[in-house]
Design an enzyme around this catalytic site. Structure first.
Site, PDB file in Angstrom:
ATOM      1  N   ASP A  34      69.806 -80.409  25.556  1.00  0.00           N
ATOM      2  CA  ASP A  34      68.931 -80.352  24.389  1.00  0.00           C
ATOM      3  C   ASP A  34      69.249 -81.562  23.524  1.00  0.00           C
ATOM      4  OD1 ASP A  34      70.769 -79.059  21.984  1.00  0.00           O
ATOM      5  OD2 ASP A  34      71.211 -78.140  23.905  1.00  0.00           O
ATOM      6  N   ASP A 125      65.458 -72.152  16.289  1.00  0.00           N
ATOM      7  CA  ASP A 125      66.886 -72.418  16.194  1.00  0.00           C
ATOM      8  C   ASP A 125      67.391 -71.769  14.904  1.00  0.00           C
ATOM      9  OD1 ASP A 125      69.416 -73.476  15.752  1.00  0.00           O
ATOM     10  OD2 ASP A 125      68.887 -75.494  16.367  1.00  0.00           O
ATOM     11  N   GLU A 127      70.602 -70.697  12.953  1.00  0.00           N
ATOM     12  CA  GLU A 127      72.055 -70.793  12.811  1.00  0.00           C
ATOM     13  C   GLU A 127      72.471 -71.067  11.376  1.00  0.00           C
ATOM     14  OE1 GLU A 127      73.675 -74.594  14.482  1.00  0.00           O
ATOM     15  OE2 GLU A 127      71.703 -74.682  15.477  1.00  0.00           O
TER      16      GLU A 127
END
Length: 246
Positions: A34, A125, A127
């Site tokens: 990634d 994503d 986080e």
């Protein structure tokens, strides 16, 4: 671009896709990096043909973050990945201190759909809680995922890591219908899976991988097969086997 040049690009792209397809059918391990702007030190490019030649069949590409960031290399990497025959996943880095619906709209506008050839579903994503308590962050996440699914037509993937999910999301099991991309670098045979998910779909095994064609250390991921045949899941033509769920 002249007609001759366009035909040449299309021919190269078709060759890359067909070559990749043949390899996918026989591959035992489906792996890929990634990448974001960090993988372009000094403004340098990624050699996606070298990435593909090293055996990596897909890559997750950062598209957007929050409400005002677009990866400056997103378009060039997307085009080069297509030509090289590398399946493309794209992700949005969540900023939960900002409303989710406009973030989903920004992401969907930039990626221009995730239903084309060599496209994996959208990725969130997650986080950073931005200080939200678990109940508020859970609500934010539902709203973002619902909006992205409506805009792209495919069920999104959630990227996170175990400790974050167990704390910031109170280890909720409300999202087990979404494919899980889990980050776990501890070197175990299998990653830790939080939140009641029965299995993982992608596993980010390291943040310090070395891949030909990419400058510097890079994350490396593996596909589990949880969504079925990878060729179907990534919209690869002529994969010769059944489509995975999306």
């Amino acid at each position: 671009m002249t007609g001759h040049s366009l035909m040449k690009v299309l021919t190269i792209a078709a060759t890359g896709i067909l070559t990749a397809t043949t390899t996918w059918v026989a591959a035992a391990d489906i792996t890929g990096p990634d990448v974001a702007s960090w993988q372009h030190p000094g403004g340098g490019g990624i050699n996606w043909f070298a990435v593909r030649a090293a055996g990596h069949q897909f890559a997750m590409l950062k598209a957007t973050e929050g409400l005002d960031y677009v990866n400056p290399y997103f378009v060039s990497d997307s085009l080069a990945m297509r030509v090289a025959g590398v399946a493309r996943g794209t992700y949005h880095f969540a900023r939960p201190n900002l409303p989710p619906e406009p973030q989903a709209a920004l992401y969907a506008t930039v990626v221009l759909g995730q239903n084309g050839l060599l496209d994996l579903p959208a990725v969130l994503d997650l986080e950073d809680s931005a200080g939200l308590p678990p109940d508020a962050l859970i609500d934010w996440t539902h709203r973002y995922l619902n909006t992205v699914q409506a805009l792209t037509g495919r069920r999104p993937i959630i990227y996170t890591y175990p400790r974050f999910w167990q704390t910031a999301m109170a280890d909720t099991n409300q999202f087990t219908s979404y494919p899980l991309w889990i980050a776990d670098y501890r070197g175990n045979d299998q990653p830790e899976v939080p939140g009641g998910w029965p299995t993982w779909t992608f596993w980010q095994t390291t943040s310090s991988g070395d891949i030909p064609g990419i400058g510097g250390a890079v994350d490396i991921n593996v596909y589990s097969g949880a969504q079925g045949d990878f060729g179907g899941y990534a919209n690869i033509p002529f994969s010769g086997s059944g489509r995975g769920s999306s």
